[in-house]
Write a protein that holds these residues in place. Structure first.
Motif, PDB file in Angstrom:
ATOM      1  N   PRO A 152      -8.063  -0.828  -3.101  1.00 54.58           N
ATOM      2  CA  PRO A 152      -6.624  -1.090  -3.199  1.00 54.58           C
ATOM      3  C   PRO A 152      -6.098  -0.653  -4.540  1.00 54.58           C
ATOM      4  O   PRO A 152      -6.832  -0.604  -5.527  1.00 54.58           O
ATOM      5  CB  PRO A 152      -6.533  -2.615  -3.031  1.00 54.58           C
TER       6      PRO A 152
ATOM      7  N   SER B 257      -3.421  -2.040   5.299  1.00 58.00           N
ATOM      8  CA  SER B 257      -4.681  -2.372   5.967  1.00 58.00           C
ATOM      9  C   SER B 257      -4.499  -2.557   7.465  1.00 58.00           C
ATOM     10  O   SER B 257      -5.311  -2.085   8.275  1.00 58.00           O
ATOM     11  CB  SER B 257      -5.270  -3.646   5.358  1.00 58.00           C
TER      12      SER B 257
ATOM     13  N   TRP C 242       0.823  -1.203   0.000  1.00 57.17           N
ATOM     14  CA  TRP C 242       0.000   0.000   0.000  1.00 57.17           C
ATOM     15  C   TRP C 242       0.863   1.262   0.000  1.00 57.17           C
ATOM     16  O   TRP C 242       0.513   2.268  -0.619  1.00 57.17           O
ATOM     17  CB  TRP C 242      -0.923   0.000   1.216  1.00 57.17           C
TER      18      TRP C 242
END
Length: 340
Positions: free
Chosen positions: A331, A189, A181
């Motif tokens: 995402p 997350s 990410w």
């Protein structure tokens, strides 16, 4: 619940047959929501609907006793002094769950509000060769090329839980998820939702003991470069979380997914469930759309008219659970250069 909502008040209703056998369970908890931060609503939510990545909630009914579901809703109606609305998110539209709950609510005179959700899954054939042949010619060419390059570079694939203690494997997943990410300018997350990491630490050992847990990893020079985690239940693999090191060789995530799908087909799994959303990346892996929905149900009270006169959802700025987190941003769409 003790890892994600230890303060929650549980309101669960059970049904038993004449022999005392448990045949149905409606596992809810009561959350507090506020409309424009003024009017408080007591909201029934399914246990495990937050901080754990769960999807497809439903009342739990023993096979052959499907009619018990309506009785469970009737029992909740009797306890109407303890709740105002019921919020069910990410319901599956192909199992009959949404229709059963909506029908039961209509019969009780509850207010019903629905909005569509899209999910995606890949039907798996009997052999990996048959699956691979269905991919586009471009996808097949790219996967063959990347797999050859990665194996030549020394990348090895493994069933991660077979080679690594589970606590260590989970911490590696959390770290690689954040790296994935971060490469897109976002937080991972498990960084954004530390309670979800706590849930995985609690639940994954139990899932492994029951034979549900699957963890796959790609390793280069002794270091894990990509991890994917999911669960197999009733012939379906549910892909839950994944992560990869953006500095790893190109296509390592794609190659790991290819390898894991081959292993799943070998053990007789018939569906690869990508869960929510249908992206171009999922389409390239032959994902097909499935329809689901969110339901907001309310008892026919004067206060509930405030919510059902116009569409108001517990995920917006007007009605929110103050203890909940914002829904995940989508995402980053994987590309052939990184992918997980």
């Amino acid at each position: 619940m003790r890892t994600v909502r230890p303060e929650a008040h549980v309101l669960a209703v059970a049904a038993r047959d004449a022999c005392g056998r448990l045949v149905g369970l409606a596992p809810f908890y009561v959350a507090s929501m506020r409309l424009v931060n003024l009017v408080r609503f007591r909201c029934l939510r399914v246990l495990g609907d937050t901080f754990c990545g769960a999807e497809y909630p439903d009342v739990i009914v023993r096979r052959g006793c499907e009619g018990t579901g309506a009785g469970l809703l009737q029992a909740l109606e009797v306890r109407g002094d303890r709740w105002d609305v019921m919020w069910l998110t990410k319901l599956a539209g192909w199992t009959g769950a949404a229709e059963r709950i909506r029908e039961g609510a209509d019969n009780l005179g509850w207010r019903v509000q629905s909005r569509e959700r899209t999910f995606s899954c890949v039907p798996l054939p009997d052999t990996f060769e048959a699956f691979f042949a269905r991919l586009s010619s471009n996808a097949r060419s790219m996967l063959r090329r990347r797999m050859k390059q990665l194996t030549t570079a020394g990348v090895q694939f493994e069933r991660y839980c077979d080679t690594t203690p589970l606590p260590e494997a989970l911490e590696t997943l959390f770290r690689l998820n954040d790296l994935r990410w971060s490469a897109a300018g976002l937080r991972g997350s498990f960084v954004r939702k530390p309670k979800e990491a706590d849930f995985y630490r609690e639940f994954a050992p139990r899932a492994r003991n029951r034979g549900w847990l699957r963890m796959y990893a790609a390793r280069l020079a002794g270091q894990v470069a990509a991890v994917q985690l999911g669960y197999v239940y009733d012939g379906v693999y549910h892909q839950m979380q994944e992560g990869f090191d953006p500095s790893a060789p190109r296509g390592v995530g794609n190659a790991l997914r290819q390898w894991s799908i081959e292993r799943l087909i070998e053990e007789g799994v018939r569906t690869y469930d990508f869960l929510g959303g249908l992206t171009e990346h999922k389409r390239r892996w032959l994902a097909e759309p499935r329809a689901g929905c969110d339901l907001l149900l309310g008892r026919p009270t004067l206060k509930n008219r405030l919510l059902f006169t116009r569409p108001v959802w517990p995920t917006g700025r007007f009605l929110r659970d103050p203890d909940d987190v914002r829904h995940d941003p989508p995402p980053p769409e994987p590309t052939e250069t990184g992918e997980a």
